[in-house]
Design a protein around this motif. Structure first.
Motif, short mmCIF file in Angstrom:
data_model
loop_
_atom_site.label_atom_id
_atom_site.label_comp_id
_atom_site.label_asym_id
_atom_site.label_seq_id
_atom_site.Cartn_x
_atom_site.Cartn_y
_atom_site.Cartn_z
N LYS A 53 -9.08 -0.57 5.49
CA LYS A 53 -8.12 -0.41 6.58
C LYS A 53 -6.69 -0.73 6.19
CE LYS A 53 -11.63 -1.48 10.07
NZ LYS A 53 -12.02 -2.41 11.15
N HIS A 54 -6.50 -1.42 5.05
CA HIS A 54 -5.15 -1.69 4.58
C HIS A 54 -4.84 -0.92 3.28
CE1 HIS A 54 -4.00 -4.35 7.67
NE2 HIS A 54 -4.57 -5.46 7.23
N PHE A 55 -5.64 -1.15 2.24
CA PHE A 55 -5.32 -0.56 0.94
C PHE A 55 -5.54 0.96 0.93
CE2 PHE A 55 -6.41 -4.80 -1.41
CZ PHE A 55 -5.28 -5.38 -0.87
N PHE A 56 -6.75 1.40 1.28
CA PHE A 56 -7.02 2.84 1.24
C PHE A 56 -6.18 3.57 2.29
CE2 PHE A 56 -9.27 6.79 2.16
CZ PHE A 56 -9.47 7.28 0.89
N ASP A 57 -6.12 3.02 3.48
CA ASP A 57 -5.33 3.62 4.55
C ASP A 57 -3.88 3.84 4.11
OD1 ASP A 57 -4.80 4.54 7.16
OD2 ASP A 57 -4.14 2.57 7.80
N SER A 58 -3.33 2.86 3.41
CA SER A 58 -1.92 2.93 2.99
C SER A 58 -1.65 4.05 1.99
CB SER A 58 -1.49 1.60 2.38
OG SER A 58 -1.39 0.59 3.36
N VAL A 59 -2.64 4.38 1.16
CA VAL A 59 -2.37 5.36 0.10
C VAL A 59 -2.79 6.79 0.47
CG1 VAL A 59 -2.52 3.59 -1.68
CG2 VAL A 59 -4.55 4.95 -1.16
N THR A 60 -3.32 6.98 1.69
CA THR A 60 -3.73 8.34 2.09
C THR A 60 -2.59 9.36 2.03
OG1 THR A 60 -3.48 7.66 4.42
CG2 THR A 60 -5.71 7.64 3.49
N PRO A 61 -1.31 8.99 2.28
CA PRO A 61 -0.25 10.01 2.13
C PRO A 61 -0.16 10.58 0.72
CG PRO A 61 0.56 8.13 3.38
CD PRO A 61 -0.77 7.72 2.82
N LEU A 62 -0.55 9.81 -0.29
CA LEU A 62 -0.44 10.29 -1.68
C LEU A 62 -1.25 11.55 -1.92
CD1 LEU A 62 -0.54 7.32 -4.24
CD2 LEU A 62 1.26 9.00 -3.90
N GLY A 81 5.64 -5.40 7.28
CA GLY A 81 4.72 -6.51 7.53
C GLY A 81 4.25 -7.14 6.23
N ALA A 82 2.95 -7.02 5.97
CA ALA A 82 2.37 -7.58 4.74
C ALA A 82 2.45 -6.61 3.56
CB ALA A 82 0.92 -7.99 4.99
N GLY A 83 3.27 -5.57 3.70
CA GLY A 83 3.50 -4.65 2.59
C GLY A 83 2.81 -3.31 2.69
N PHE A 84 2.39 -2.95 3.90
CA PHE A 84 1.67 -1.68 4.08
C PHE A 84 2.55 -0.65 4.77
CE2 PHE A 84 -1.56 -5.15 4.62
CZ PHE A 84 -2.07 -5.05 3.33
N PRO A 85 2.64 0.56 4.22
CA PRO A 85 1.89 1.11 3.09
C PRO A 85 2.58 0.99 1.73
CG PRO A 85 3.11 2.89 4.12
CD PRO A 85 3.43 1.64 4.92
N SER A 86 3.79 0.45 1.67
CA SER A 86 4.61 0.61 0.46
C SER A 86 4.06 -0.06 -0.79
CB SER A 86 6.03 0.10 0.72
OG SER A 86 6.01 -1.18 1.30
N ILE A 87 3.48 -1.27 -0.68
CA ILE A 87 3.01 -1.95 -1.89
C ILE A 87 1.79 -1.23 -2.50
CG2 ILE A 87 2.16 -4.09 -2.91
CD1 ILE A 87 5.12 -4.23 -2.22
N PRO A 88 0.77 -0.84 -1.72
CA PRO A 88 -0.30 -0.04 -2.32
C PRO A 88 0.21 1.27 -2.93
CG PRO A 88 -1.08 -0.98 -0.27
CD PRO A 88 0.40 -1.28 -0.35
N LEU A 89 1.16 1.93 -2.27
CA LEU A 89 1.73 3.15 -2.84
C LEU A 89 2.44 2.85 -4.16
CD1 LEU A 89 3.23 4.82 0.38
CD2 LEU A 89 1.35 5.73 -1.01
N LYS A 90 3.18 1.76 -4.21
CA LYS A 90 3.90 1.36 -5.43
C LYS A 90 2.92 1.03 -6.56
CE LYS A 90 7.32 -0.39 -7.98
NZ LYS A 90 8.32 0.45 -8.66
N ILE A 91 1.81 0.37 -6.24
CA ILE A 91 0.83 0.04 -7.27
C ILE A 91 0.29 1.32 -7.91
CG2 ILE A 91 -1.49 -0.92 -7.69
CD1 ILE A 91 -0.85 -3.05 -5.56
N LEU A 92 -0.03 2.31 -7.07
CA LEU A 92 -0.60 3.56 -7.59
C LEU A 92 0.46 4.48 -8.19
CD1 LEU A 92 -3.39 4.64 -5.08
CD2 LEU A 92 -3.60 3.39 -7.22
N MET A 93 1.70 4.31 -7.77
CA MET A 93 2.79 5.16 -8.27
C MET A 93 3.96 4.27 -8.66
SD MET A 93 4.17 8.62 -6.41
CE MET A 93 5.09 9.83 -7.37
N PRO A 94 3.85 3.61 -9.83
CA PRO A 94 4.83 2.59 -10.23
C PRO A 94 6.27 3.08 -10.34
CG PRO A 94 2.87 2.48 -11.61
CD PRO A 94 2.75 3.73 -10.80
#
Length: 240
Positions: A53-62, A81-94
């Motif tokens: 609900k946080h990590f996968f949800d955040s990267v669905t736009p990719l 907030g706690a970094g959603f969706p930008s931090i998961p997106l940044k991890i996958l797309m540095p």
């Protein structure tokens, strides 16, 4: 969704994740749960729920709007907030250059610590209300992509976000189920602010009944100088 299922699900969408990136998500989960004991960041704390609900949800736009994600783009995340969706997106797309806007200093302090522990670069944290940041010449119409997740209804959200998008860039809203009514109500706001709805996609998160809607808006003309209006006004008097 456990960490291994997360990796497998991403691979179905042609997103290959390295061991280092897997480790970054593990650190993210650990830091989120530890900090959440003293700062209210999330009500979701079970590992399988955080990954879904946080990590996968955040990267669905990719993979839903993959055509708009290019290496080196600038991305502004409003009310992260706690970094959603930008931090998961940044991890996958540095290569993304990320700016995070949030009005709560405690959340930004958590993010500052998290960014260091994840060894992320090109991440700027901005303490402020979206309405004020949108009028700041440094940030106004400065970003290729602007994201927001579960912040406000689409009409209000558009006034927070579209002024930050450069002409030719995109605003991506991560919404819950059945956002059709919100989209219909926001048509005037989109037009006034210089946006054009490109598409909206409804889907269900894997192995769950969690419904989501992703909305893609292109910035086709400059936002009039009066928008965003002063803090609090978009919610009190939405553009309708």
């Amino acid at each position: 969704m456990d960490p291994q299922q997360f990796v497998q699900e991403l691979s179905k969408h042609n997103l290959k994740i390295t061991k280092e990136q897997e480790e970054q998500f593990k650190i993210y989960f650990k830091e989120l749960i530890e900090t959440n004991k003293v700062v209210n960041l999330t009500r979701i704390t079970e590992e399988h729920e955080v990954y879904l609900k946080h990590f996968f949800d955040s990267v669905t736009p990719l993979f839903t709007f993959g055509e708009v994600f290019k290496d080196g783009l600038t991305l502004c995340d409003v009310g992260a907030g706690a970094g959603f969706p930008s931090i998961p997106l940044k991890i996958l797309m540095p290569s993304l250059k990320v700016t995070i806007v949030d009005s709560l200093a405690k959340r930004l302090k958590f993010l500052e610590s998290l960014i260091q522990k994840l060894n992320l670069t090109n991440v700027e944290l901005v303490h402020g209300r979206a309405e004020d940041v949108g009028q700041n010449p440094k940030y106004r119409e400065a970003f290729d992509l602007v994201t927001a997740r579960a912040v406000a209804n689409m009409t209000v959200l558009s006034e927070y976000c579209i002024p930050l998008v450069k002409k030719g860039g995109y605003f991506i809203a991560l919404k819950g189920p059945k956002a059709t009514g919100e989209l219909e109500d926001s048509q005037k706001a989109l037009n006034v602010l210089g946006g054009k709805l490109i598409k909206d996609v409804e889907f269900t998160l894997p192995e769950s009944e969690e419904e989501r809607t992703l909305v893609l808006v292109e910035k086709i003309k400059a936002t009039p100088k009066k928008y965003p209006r002063q803090a609090g006004t978009p919610r009190r008097k939405p553009i309708v």
